[in-house]
Design an enzyme around this catalytic site. Sequence first.
Site, PDB file in Angstrom:
ATOM      1  CE1 TYR A 171     -84.374  -4.196 -36.419  1.00  0.00           C
ATOM      2  CE2 TYR A 171     -86.611  -4.448 -35.626  1.00  0.00           C
ATOM      3  CZ  TYR A 171     -85.269  -4.784 -35.564  1.00  0.00           C
ATOM      4  OH  TYR A 171     -84.835  -5.706 -34.637  1.00  0.00           O
TER       5      TYR A 171
ATOM      6  CG  ASN B 189     -82.623 -12.571 -34.704  1.00  0.00           C
ATOM      7  OD1 ASN B 189     -83.427 -11.835 -34.132  1.00  0.00           O
ATOM      8  ND2 ASN B 189     -81.780 -12.137 -35.620  1.00  0.00           N
TER       9      ASN B 189
ATOM     10  CD  GLU C 255     -80.252   0.633 -32.824  1.00  0.00           C
ATOM     11  OE1 GLU C 255     -80.141   0.235 -33.991  1.00  0.00           O
ATOM     12  OE2 GLU C 255     -79.889  -0.060 -31.834  1.00  0.00           O
TER      13      GLU C 255
HETATM   14  P1  IDP Z   1     -78.700  -7.911 -36.478  1.00  0.00           P
HETATM   15  O1  IDP Z   1     -80.001  -8.003 -35.702  1.00  0.00           O
HETATM   16  O2  IDP Z   1     -77.791  -9.069 -36.182  1.00  0.00           O
HETATM   17  O3  IDP Z   1     -78.013  -6.587 -36.323  1.00  0.00           O
HETATM   18  P2  IDP Z   1     -79.510  -6.989 -39.123  1.00  0.00           P
HETATM   19  O4  IDP Z   1     -78.802  -7.313 -40.389  1.00  0.00           O
HETATM   20  O5  IDP Z   1     -79.370  -5.601 -38.582  1.00  0.00           O
HETATM   21  O6  IDP Z   1     -79.073  -8.075 -38.026  1.00  0.00           O
HETATM   22  O7  IDP Z   1     -81.042  -7.311 -39.365  1.00  0.00           O
HETATM   23  C1  IDP Z   1     -82.023  -6.872 -38.448  1.00  0.00           C
HETATM   24  C2  IDP Z   1     -82.988  -8.007 -38.188  1.00  0.00           C
HETATM   25  O8  IDP Z   1     -83.678  -8.302 -39.394  1.00  0.00           O
HETATM   26  C3  IDP Z   1     -82.315  -9.334 -37.790  1.00  0.00           C
HETATM   27  O9  IDP Z   1     -82.057  -9.431 -36.421  1.00  0.00           O
HETATM   28  C4  IDP Z   1     -83.369 -10.333 -38.224  1.00  0.00           C
HETATM   29  O10 IDP Z   1     -84.415 -10.438 -37.261  1.00  0.00           O
HETATM   30  C5  IDP Z   1     -83.922  -9.699 -39.487  1.00  0.00           C
HETATM   31  N1  IDP Z   1     -83.237 -10.235 -40.671  1.00  0.00           N
HETATM   32  C6  IDP Z   1     -82.000  -9.917 -41.102  1.00  0.00           C
HETATM   33  N2  IDP Z   1     -81.682 -10.591 -42.225  1.00  0.00           N
HETATM   34  C7  IDP Z   1     -82.768 -11.344 -42.517  1.00  0.00           C
HETATM   35  C8  IDP Z   1     -83.070 -12.271 -43.569  1.00  0.00           C
HETATM   36  O11 IDP Z   1     -82.272 -12.525 -44.469  1.00  0.00           O
HETATM   37  N3  IDP Z   1     -84.298 -12.854 -43.513  1.00  0.00           N
HETATM   38  C9  IDP Z   1     -85.203 -12.590 -42.528  1.00  0.00           C
HETATM   39  N4  IDP Z   1     -84.952 -11.733 -41.517  1.00  0.00           N
HETATM   40  C10 IDP Z   1     -83.757 -11.123 -41.507  1.00  0.00           C
END
Ligand code: IDP
Length: 141
Positions: free
Chosen positions: A51, A114, A128
Amino acid sequence: MAVERTLSIIKPDAVAKNVIGKIISRFEDNGLKIAAARMQLLSQNEAEGFYAVHRERPFFNDLVKFMISGPVVIMVLEGEGAILKNRTLMGATDPKKAEKGTIRADFAESIDANAVHGSDAPDTAATEIAYFFPALAVYSR
Ligand code: IDP
Ligand code: MG
């Protein structure tokens, strides 16, 4: 459309919920093949490296802590338009905003927990996949 590969991770929340099979079925039922798979507890270093693009974001530490809180299933999905297809099957990052019938709408609780990760573009998919399956090109062709 070209055959692509993308990286998918079933995150610790979904593994703990016992829905690995249900999530993999979504991929298989939609024409994606599991080209590689491994269940693993990530180390802090591995999660931070994976990450790294998010390292300046306020949620980075919580995200890493969550990703090492239990085992994950790391997979390479393969198929026509696999990168976008996987993102569509996953649904929006925030499960509350995810479309009905998507993996995150059905199995995720919150934006932090999620259920799944999926590469978002060809360049990130390549990076990745190489990060977790450096030997894939050798053993799968
Ligand atoms: P994605 O997984 O849908 O590609 P990304 O923006 O790449 O989303 O973010 C990576 C991961 O970081 C997300 O899946 C989520 O678990 C976490 N994340 C993203 N935005 C937030 C936030 O605003 N609060 C807390 N966790 C977040
Ligand atoms: Mg992302």
